[in-house]
Design a protein around this motif. Sequence first.
Motif, PDB file in Angstrom:
ATOM      1  N   VAL A 212      -0.431  -5.768  -7.664  1.00 55.41           N
ATOM      2  CA  VAL A 212       0.665  -5.581  -8.612  1.00 55.41           C
ATOM      3  C   VAL A 212       1.855  -6.437  -8.176  1.00 55.41           C
ATOM      4  O   VAL A 212       2.212  -6.459  -6.996  1.00 55.41           O
ATOM      5  CB  VAL A 212       1.082  -4.094  -8.698  1.00 55.41           C
ATOM      6  CG1 VAL A 212       2.148  -3.904  -9.767  1.00 55.41           C
ATOM      7  CG2 VAL A 212      -0.126  -3.224  -8.986  1.00 55.41           C
ATOM      8  N   SER A 213       2.469  -7.128  -9.140  1.00 57.76           N
ATOM      9  CA  SER A 213       3.659  -7.927  -8.855  1.00 57.76           C
ATOM     10  C   SER A 213       4.893  -7.040  -8.881  1.00 57.76           C
ATOM     11  O   SER A 213       4.865  -5.919  -9.408  1.00 57.76           O
ATOM     12  CB  SER A 213       3.796  -9.033  -9.903  1.00 57.76           C
ATOM     13  OG  SER A 213       4.171  -8.480 -11.160  1.00 57.76           O
ATOM     14  N   PRO A 214       6.023  -7.528  -8.320  1.00 58.72           N
ATOM     15  CA  PRO A 214       7.261  -6.733  -8.380  1.00 58.72           C
ATOM     16  C   PRO A 214       7.715  -6.417  -9.803  1.00 58.72           C
ATOM     17  O   PRO A 214       8.485  -5.479 -10.012  1.00 58.72           O
ATOM     18  CB  PRO A 214       8.275  -7.629  -7.654  1.00 58.72           C
ATOM     19  CG  PRO A 214       7.454  -8.483  -6.747  1.00 58.72           C
ATOM     20  CD  PRO A 214       6.175  -8.726  -7.488  1.00 58.72           C
ATOM     21  N   SER A 290      -0.835   2.835  -1.545  1.00 59.72           N
ATOM     22  CA  SER A 290      -0.300   1.491  -1.746  1.00 59.72           C
ATOM     23  C   SER A 290      -0.041   0.831  -0.402  1.00 59.72           C
ATOM     24  O   SER A 290       0.179   1.498   0.608  1.00 59.72           O
ATOM     25  CB  SER A 290       0.995   1.527  -2.564  1.00 59.72           C
ATOM     26  OG  SER A 290       2.032   2.134  -1.826  1.00 59.72           O
ATOM     27  N   LYS A 291      -0.068  -0.487  -0.424  1.00 63.53           N
ATOM     28  CA  LYS A 291       0.165  -1.268   0.780  1.00 63.53           C
ATOM     29  C   LYS A 291       0.836  -2.576   0.386  1.00 63.53           C
ATOM     30  O   LYS A 291       0.422  -3.231  -0.567  1.00 63.53           O
ATOM     31  CB  LYS A 291      -1.156  -1.550   1.509  1.00 63.53           C
ATOM     32  CG  LYS A 291      -0.989  -2.362   2.774  1.00 63.53           C
ATOM     33  CD  LYS A 291      -2.342  -2.644   3.422  1.00 63.53           C
ATOM     34  CE  LYS A 291      -2.169  -3.482   4.677  1.00 63.53           C
ATOM     35  NZ  LYS A 291      -3.479  -3.800   5.303  1.00 63.53           N
ATOM     36  N   ARG A 292       1.886  -2.959   1.129  1.00 58.53           N
ATOM     37  CA  ARG A 292       2.576  -4.207   0.837  1.00 58.53           C
ATOM     38  C   ARG A 292       1.739  -5.397   1.292  1.00 58.53           C
ATOM     39  O   ARG A 292       1.101  -5.370   2.336  1.00 58.53           O
ATOM     40  CB  ARG A 292       3.936  -4.255   1.540  1.00 58.53           C
ATOM     41  CG  ARG A 292       5.001  -3.381   0.900  1.00 58.53           C
ATOM     42  CD  ARG A 292       6.378  -3.787   1.384  1.00 58.53           C
ATOM     43  NE  ARG A 292       7.404  -2.904   0.876  1.00 58.53           N
ATOM     44  CZ  ARG A 292       7.883  -1.860   1.527  1.00 58.53           C
ATOM     45  NH1 ARG A 292       7.412  -1.577   2.738  1.00 58.53           N
ATOM     46  NH2 ARG A 292       8.818  -1.097   1.013  1.00 58.53           N
ATOM     47  N   SER A 302       3.607  -8.996  -3.087  1.00 59.52           N
ATOM     48  CA  SER A 302       3.012  -8.078  -4.059  1.00 59.52           C
ATOM     49  C   SER A 302       2.574  -6.820  -3.332  1.00 59.52           C
ATOM     50  O   SER A 302       2.723  -6.690  -2.114  1.00 59.52           O
ATOM     51  CB  SER A 302       1.831  -8.731  -4.778  1.00 59.52           C
ATOM     52  OG  SER A 302       0.870  -9.185  -3.845  1.00 59.52           O
ATOM     53  N   VAL A 303       2.051  -5.861  -4.103  1.00 52.75           N
ATOM     54  CA  VAL A 303       1.628  -4.574  -3.551  1.00 52.75           C
ATOM     55  C   VAL A 303       0.184  -4.330  -3.954  1.00 52.75           C
ATOM     56  O   VAL A 303      -0.213  -4.621  -5.089  1.00 52.75           O
ATOM     57  CB  VAL A 303       2.538  -3.435  -4.060  1.00 52.75           C
ATOM     58  CG1 VAL A 303       2.048  -2.088  -3.539  1.00 52.75           C
ATOM     59  CG2 VAL A 303       3.971  -3.671  -3.620  1.00 52.75           C
ATOM     60  N   LEU A 304      -0.588  -3.814  -3.014  1.00 55.86           N
ATOM     61  CA  LEU A 304      -1.990  -3.499  -3.263  1.00 55.86           C
ATOM     62  C   LEU A 304      -2.124  -2.006  -3.529  1.00 55.86           C
ATOM     63  O   LEU A 304      -1.644  -1.187  -2.752  1.00 55.86           O
ATOM     64  CB  LEU A 304      -2.836  -3.896  -2.052  1.00 55.86           C
ATOM     65  CG  LEU A 304      -4.359  -3.851  -2.247  1.00 55.86           C
ATOM     66  CD1 LEU A 304      -4.787  -4.957  -3.213  1.00 55.86           C
ATOM     67  CD2 LEU A 304      -5.070  -4.012  -0.915  1.00 55.86           C
TER      68      LEU A 304
END
Length: 550
Positions: A212-214, A290-292, A302-304
């Motif tokens: 996922v993007s910011p 979630s993970k950065r 982004s975030v996973l």
Amino acid sequence: MATGGLAETRVLGAPDSRTRSIWLTQLVLAASVVIISVLVAALQPELFASWKFIVGSLAIIALTIATLAVPWSRLPKNAVLAVPFLDAIAIGFVASQTELRFGYLWVFPVMWVAMYFRAVVLGGLLATIGIILLVDSAMTTSSTSALRIFIVLLSLTFIGITAHLAMRQMGALRRVLQRQARRLAETLDRRSAQERRTTEILNGVDAGVARVSPAGTMLMVNDAYARLYGLDPLDVNLPAKSVEYTGLRGMPVPLSERPLARAARGEVFTDARVWLFTGEGEWRVLSVSSKRLSGSDRDDASVLLLAHDVTAITHAQRERERLSAIASHELKHPLTVMIGNADLALEDEDVSPRTRERLETILRASERVLEMTSSMLKTSRTAFEGRESYDDIDVRQIVIDSVDSFRPTATAHDVAIDLEVHQALPATADGFRMRQVVDNLVSNAIKYTPREGDVRIVGSLDDDTVSLTVSDTGIGIAPEDLPNIMTPYFRTSTAKETASGTGLGLGIAREIVAAHGGTLTIESEPGAGTSVTVQLPRFAPDPADRSAGS
């Protein structure tokens, strides 16, 4: 071997770049001679009295025709050198014993040789031109013949050397660029292979994975994530068919608290539990973490998102709690009987001390087991909780929450949403089911409306009836398809070409509205849009009617 022979014949039969260049150079030279001849015939026709001019011009034209006709691919590589040397001799005839400076035509063969052959060959051509000039000078008595020879040779030498060096530099640059292009192609192939392997690995795991993007945009999802959330494989940023809830038949998770929105804000969380109601009407329980991910020079951070389907585990836990509750309840009654009888026996004064001691031991053990059983029953009550009853809700708030959840998608697809619900819309209804209806109508309106289209939602309250109309400027429905639009799995041909779907949404929405004692009507015109109107009674229907919507 036959195949190889054919391939080799094809390669030999195709002219190389050097041969094509001599064709072009020869054509330009011939065109220049033709234009000069025309000008000479118009301005100085007496020049045609010189047989040398005529022979030189005709020789260049004949040589041009021969150059185009000769199969150079069947001759030795350097055979093409005959053309510029013969051109030099023909130009010598054209320029011989005339005051006109036709010697500039030597630039054509000199530059071609300088660009495609070594300096030795260039020197040989310049020497040939020098001999021609010496012969021509010997046949004239001009005092400037020597100076003319020197100037012409010096100019042609400078032109040839300049063209030769420029061509060498271009060749070196071309080789460097070719090496860089090969390296880039190899790097791209490796990168593509790595991405394919990564995609295959991600699609092979059971957990849903999304990047996922910011800005909240899906950059990548694997098959498991797309399957859980019912995403469109052609555009994963379209509205998801699955909706997240706080609990089984609970309320929808607020837009700002959904895992996707939290991940877009950069939050890191572990084991966030959400209940997912899929497009197929199934409940799934997800454990989302979630993970950065660090960004590169060209990509933003982004975030996973990792979504594990823990439905089976959750149901097993609930079943265990249910069994614990049943066991606790069933044990409580015999334990109560045992304690009561032990108390009565202890009240008997004729009981011996030995028997009294044993009864007291039984009583204490029974009371301890009863306390443990009551504790088990208390902790297991959550297994029997549910939200099956109707509540007093505000349909306006449900509409606002639904529109807020779909507005980013509408903005991304240039679809404007106009919300005209200016007053509260109180009703006694199943909030979960009503959100399902509104989500379906809003999602369809956005999905089947082209870019720069409009979606309009109007709500009103007339006496004891709540009305909600969702209209769009989308593709519309043909009159012959309108009677079947509520049929399960039915989709129009235009809808199939526009977006993916199952054809179940409107039918389910109509059943829910009917279970509440309301009506759902559709008006549509192909190419002009569709309008769906829902009318609900403010007060809950009879319990017998409610069962139809469960």
